[in-house]
Design a protein around this motif. Structure first.
Motif, PDB file in Angstrom:
ATOM      1  N   VAL A 217       0.844  -1.196   0.000  1.00 57.91           N
ATOM      2  CA  VAL A 217       0.000   0.000   0.000  1.00 57.91           C
ATOM      3  C   VAL A 217       0.880   1.248   0.000  1.00 57.91           C
ATOM      4  CG1 VAL A 217      -1.767   1.291   1.268  1.00 57.91           C
ATOM      5  CG2 VAL A 217      -1.839  -1.221   1.216  1.00 57.91           C
ATOM      6  N   PHE A 218       1.957   1.188   0.788  1.00 57.18           N
ATOM      7  CA  PHE A 218       2.951   2.260   0.822  1.00 57.18           C
ATOM      8  C   PHE A 218       4.339   1.650   0.740  1.00 57.18           C
ATOM      9  CE2 PHE A 218      -0.527   4.152   3.453  1.00 57.18           C
ATOM     10  CZ  PHE A 218      -0.858   5.182   2.581  1.00 57.18           C
ATOM     11  N   SER A 219       5.246   2.388   0.123  1.00 59.59           N
ATOM     12  CA  SER A 219       6.640   1.956   0.099  1.00 59.59           C
ATOM     13  C   SER A 219       7.295   2.281   1.429  1.00 59.59           C
ATOM     14  CB  SER A 219       7.385   2.665  -1.037  1.00 59.59           C
ATOM     15  OG  SER A 219       7.491   4.056  -0.755  1.00 59.59           O
ATOM     16  N   GLN A 220       8.444   1.685   1.662  1.00 57.25           N
ATOM     17  CA  GLN A 220       9.180   2.004   2.885  1.00 57.25           C
ATOM     18  C   GLN A 220       9.561   3.478   2.922  1.00 57.25           C
ATOM     19  OE1 GLN A 220       9.734   0.299   5.548  1.00 57.25           O
ATOM     20  NE2 GLN A 220       9.032  -1.717   4.887  1.00 57.25           N
ATOM     21  N   GLU A 221       9.862   4.046   1.767  1.00 53.21           N
ATOM     22  CA  GLU A 221      10.191   5.465   1.696  1.00 53.21           C
ATOM     23  C   GLU A 221       8.998   6.325   2.082  1.00 53.21           C
ATOM     24  OE1 GLU A 221      11.931   8.766  -1.501  1.00 53.21           O
ATOM     25  OE2 GLU A 221      11.529   6.693  -2.126  1.00 53.21           O
ATOM     26  N   GLU A 222       7.814   5.959   1.607  1.00 53.37           N
ATOM     27  CA  GLU A 222       6.612   6.716   1.945  1.00 53.37           C
ATOM     28  C   GLU A 222       6.300   6.621   3.433  1.00 53.37           C
ATOM     29  OE1 GLU A 222       3.871   6.589  -2.076  1.00 53.37           O
ATOM     30  OE2 GLU A 222       4.104   4.741  -0.906  1.00 53.37           O
ATOM     31  N   LEU A 223       6.529   5.450   4.025  1.00 55.32           N
ATOM     32  CA  LEU A 223       6.253   5.271   5.443  1.00 55.32           C
ATOM     33  C   LEU A 223       7.168   6.108   6.325  1.00 55.32           C
ATOM     34  CD1 LEU A 223       5.558   1.419   5.553  1.00 55.32           C
ATOM     35  CD2 LEU A 223       3.888   3.278   5.792  1.00 55.32           C
TER      36      LEU A 223
END
Length: 309
Positions: free
Chosen positions: A148-154
């Motif tokens: 749902v989200f990338s690690q970067e987005e998180l």
């Protein structure tokens, strides 16, 4: 271009709200502040804030009520522990072109409105290390498993107690659509600590506003803000974050009951009673605290009697 600060409060959090407003106005007498009533029990606090701090009540109260009820109904009755927290989403439709939202369990140590200068290059700002604690209190591991989200987005997760953005970036339609997406996937979120709005607003910002900036990532770094942090150091009346060797710009008692004996109680008390006679701590203890202290005294008394008998 108008700038301002939004808060939410009611008559049950008068002391916290006074502490926050005392701190804001100590460093900034001019930035306009608007109160979004947490519920219908707000007349006393509204009167006090207007007379003492030039705070205005959000003009369209019917809109706030309609918006919050619609958002609440999307998930269904009883799903959220504190559904009135969604009333703060009225920030997107209020009088300010650029704004910051501040919880009342915060005191500031500087002209906090200057954080809005970051809007020159960004559409959304926050100022905390929530992301350092992992996804707890925001998302579940499902958002990772299902991409749902990338690690970067998180890494852009934030605490819902202090954030800011621009009017018009989020429409009613976007709000309702985002809530519907979230309601269709409750497994994406961590509501275990009863953080009603924080998971949802994080989802919305990560999905809808790509131009985000966490002030702790500025050049040279920035201090933390959570009152539960153990590494802060006191230097006179300042609180220093030794990780960046900078004084805190605000202190947030998120998840901490503000009462005698809590972390940085003296700091909060100083701002609450700024320009007033300072009461003693005993008179400020909650009934629960007083009961616990009495129980401890009785326990010690019984122990002494047993030792002496």
């Amino acid at each position: 271009m108008s700038r301002g600060i939004y808060i939410t409060a009611n008559d049950r959090v008068i002391d916290q709200t006074i502490a926050l407003l005392n701190s804001i106005r100590l460093y900034d007498q001019d930035t306009p502040i608007v109160l979004i009533p947490y519920d219908d029990n707000y007349l006393e606090i509204a009167k006090l804030l207007k007379e003492s701090y030039s705070v205005q009540v959000y003009e369209d109260l019917e809109f706030i009520d309609r918006l919050s009820k619609q958002l609440y109904q999307i998930f269904g009755e009883g799903f959220f522990a504190r559904p009135n927290q969604f009333r703060k989403q009225a920030c997107w439709f209020g009088p300010f072109d650029e704004f910051i939202y501040i919880d009342t369990d915060i005191v500031v140590f500087d002209k906090i409105a200057k954080t809005m200068d970051y809007f020159k290059d960004n559409d959304f700002i926050c100022y905390d290390y929530q992301h350092k604690g992992g996804i707890t209190n925001v998302f579940s591991s499902q958002v990772i498993a299902e991409n749902v989200f990338s690690q970067e987005e998180l890494q852009d997760m934030f605490n819902g107690g202090f954030w800011g953005s621009k009017k018009g970036l989020i429409s009613e339609e976007i709000l309702y659509d985002t809530f519907a997406e979230c309601a269709a996937h409750p497994e994406y979120f961590d509501f275990s600590q009863k953080t009603s709005d924080q998971p949802i607003i994080n989802y919305m910002i990560l999905k809808r506003i790509p131009n985000r900036f966490n002030i702790v990532r500025r050049v040279g770094g920035a201090p933390g803000s959570w009152a539960g942090s153990k590494h802060f150091q006191r230097q006179g009346e300042q609180i220093i974050d030794p990780n960046v060797n900078q004084p805190l710009e605000y202190l947030h008692w998120a998840g901490i009951r503000i009462q005698p004996g809590c972390a940085y109680w003296d700091i909060w008390k100083r701002y609450r009673y700024l320009n007033e006679t300072m009461p003693d701590d005993e008179s400020l203890r909650t009934p629960t605290q007083k009961s616990q202290i009495q129980q401890l005294k009785e326990k010690v008394k019984r122990w002494r009697m047993n030792v002496l008998s």
